[in-house]
Design an enzyme around this catalytic site. Structure first.
Site, mmCIF file in Angstrom:
data_model
loop_
_atom_site.group_PDB
_atom_site.id
_atom_site.type_symbol
_atom_site.label_atom_id
_atom_site.label_comp_id
_atom_site.label_asym_id
_atom_site.label_seq_id
_atom_site.Cartn_x
_atom_site.Cartn_y
_atom_site.Cartn_z
ATOM 1 N N HIS A 1 0.817 -1.216 0.156
ATOM 2 C CA HIS A 1 0.185 0.175 -0.035
ATOM 3 C C HIS A 1 0.802 1.282 0.114
ATOM 4 O O HIS A 1 0.394 2.203 -0.549
ATOM 5 C CB HIS A 1 -0.763 0.080 1.133
ATOM 6 N N LYS B 1 -14.936 -9.161 5.160
ATOM 7 C CA LYS B 1 -13.919 -9.773 5.644
ATOM 8 C C LYS B 1 -13.963 -9.911 7.238
ATOM 9 O O LYS B 1 -14.587 -8.821 7.570
ATOM 10 C CB LYS B 1 -12.525 -9.002 5.223
ATOM 11 N N ARG C 1 -2.448 -5.818 -8.450
ATOM 12 C CA ARG C 1 -1.290 -6.727 -8.304
ATOM 13 C C ARG C 1 -1.082 -7.891 -9.373
ATOM 14 O O ARG C 1 -0.043 -8.138 -9.718
ATOM 15 C CB ARG C 1 -1.103 -7.449 -6.985
ATOM 16 N N SER D 1 -2.788 -7.821 2.833
ATOM 17 C CA SER D 1 -3.068 -7.731 4.266
ATOM 18 C C SER D 1 -3.895 -8.945 4.780
ATOM 19 O O SER D 1 -3.516 -9.351 5.896
ATOM 20 C CB SER D 1 -4.184 -6.605 4.681
HETATM 21 O O1 PNS Z 1 -9.085 -2.978 0.139
HETATM 22 P P1 PNS Z 1 -10.710 -3.370 -0.216
HETATM 23 O O2 PNS Z 1 -11.286 -3.935 0.772
HETATM 24 O O3 PNS Z 1 -10.531 -4.245 -1.353
HETATM 25 O O4 PNS Z 1 -11.290 -2.053 -0.543
HETATM 26 C C1 PNS Z 1 -12.613 -2.020 -1.361
HETATM 27 C C2 PNS Z 1 -13.436 -0.673 -1.058
HETATM 28 C C3 PNS Z 1 -13.132 -0.269 0.365
HETATM 29 C C4 PNS Z 1 -12.444 0.228 -1.956
HETATM 30 C C5 PNS Z 1 -14.552 -0.706 -1.704
HETATM 31 O O5 PNS Z 1 -15.358 -1.873 -0.993
HETATM 32 C C6 PNS Z 1 -15.592 0.444 -1.437
HETATM 33 O O6 PNS Z 1 -15.376 1.389 -1.964
HETATM 34 N N1 PNS Z 1 -16.330 0.694 -0.335
HETATM 35 C C7 PNS Z 1 -17.132 1.736 0.082
HETATM 36 C C8 PNS Z 1 -18.657 1.518 -0.340
HETATM 37 C C9 PNS Z 1 -18.757 1.714 -1.717
HETATM 38 O O7 PNS Z 1 -18.707 2.928 -2.328
HETATM 39 N N2 PNS Z 1 -19.099 0.683 -2.361
HETATM 40 C C10 PNS Z 1 -19.566 0.623 -3.686
HETATM 41 C C11 PNS Z 1 -18.220 0.152 -4.553
HETATM 42 S S1 PNS Z 1 -18.655 0.060 -6.122
#
Ligand code: PNS
Length: 169
Positions: free
Chosen positions: A22, A48, A97, A135
């Site tokens: 990150h 998760k 990645r 992570s």
């Molecule tokens: O590290 P991650 O868990 O893969 O990140 C995913 C994240 C947090 C970027 C995504 O789940 C997100 O944007 N969550 C906020 C809620 C939201 O906007 N959901 C619609 C996504 S299209």
């Protein structure tokens, strides 16, 4: 394009915990942005089992980037597009990645664009040293007593050691 469109990027994620992978993405983003806001999501699209509280995750990111005034960290609830709007950011940065990341990332990018057409998602390739890092693997290895010192910065290592004992060096 106005200044705000080019200068602030939001880097969203779960960051449970933040890894050197990150960190690498944030530093790459700073090559073309003035300000990177690391947004720790209360809700991830991927359900998760969390290890650290949202507050701890934000605190660790702030500690890791303590000497970098252009990097901020904050938690957000609700939609990413609304968070980006509040931060005056029209750019989302995500690390890609491997090909296996692509489907999920592409789906989110297109959905976010649908929700707010002004928002662009930019995918950055990490340093190959970190291409296998996640992570969830860090959490698992640390919880089983394995060494993770090369994958996370000191403030994160300290928290993992406090959680799982001192065998994470
Ligand atoms: O590290 P991650 O868990 O893969 O990140 C995913 C994240 C947090 C970027 C995504 O789940 C997100 O944007 N969550 C906020 C809620 C939201 O906007 N959901 C619609 C996504 S299209």
């Amino acid at each position: 394009m106005s200044d705000e469109m080019t200068h602030t990027a939001v880097y969203p994620g779960s960051f449970d915990p933040v890894t050197r992978g990150h960190e690498d993405i944030v530093h790459r983003a700073l090559r073309f942005c003035d300000r990177v806001v690391v947004g720790v999501a209360q809700r991830s699209t991927h359900a998760k089992q969390g290890l650290f509280s949202i507050e701890d995750r934000v605190a660790m990111i702030r500690e890791v980037f303590r000497d970098e005034p252009r990097i901020e960290a904050t938690a957000f609830d609700g939609l990413l597009v609304e968070f980006a709007r509040r931060q005056d950011a029209r750019l989302i940065v995500r690390g890609l990645r491997a090909v296996s990341d692509f489907e999920y990332e592409f789906q989110m990018a297109l959905m976010n664009r649908q929700l707010w057409p002004e928002l662009e998602t930019l995918f950055l390739a990490p340093d190959p040293r970190y291409s296998y890092l996640s992570s969830s693997l860090i959490r698992e290895i640390a919880s089983l007593g394995g060494g993770v010192a090369e994958f996370v910065s000191a403030p994160v290592l300290a928290r993992l050691e406090a959680r799982f004992g001192g065998a994470t060096e």
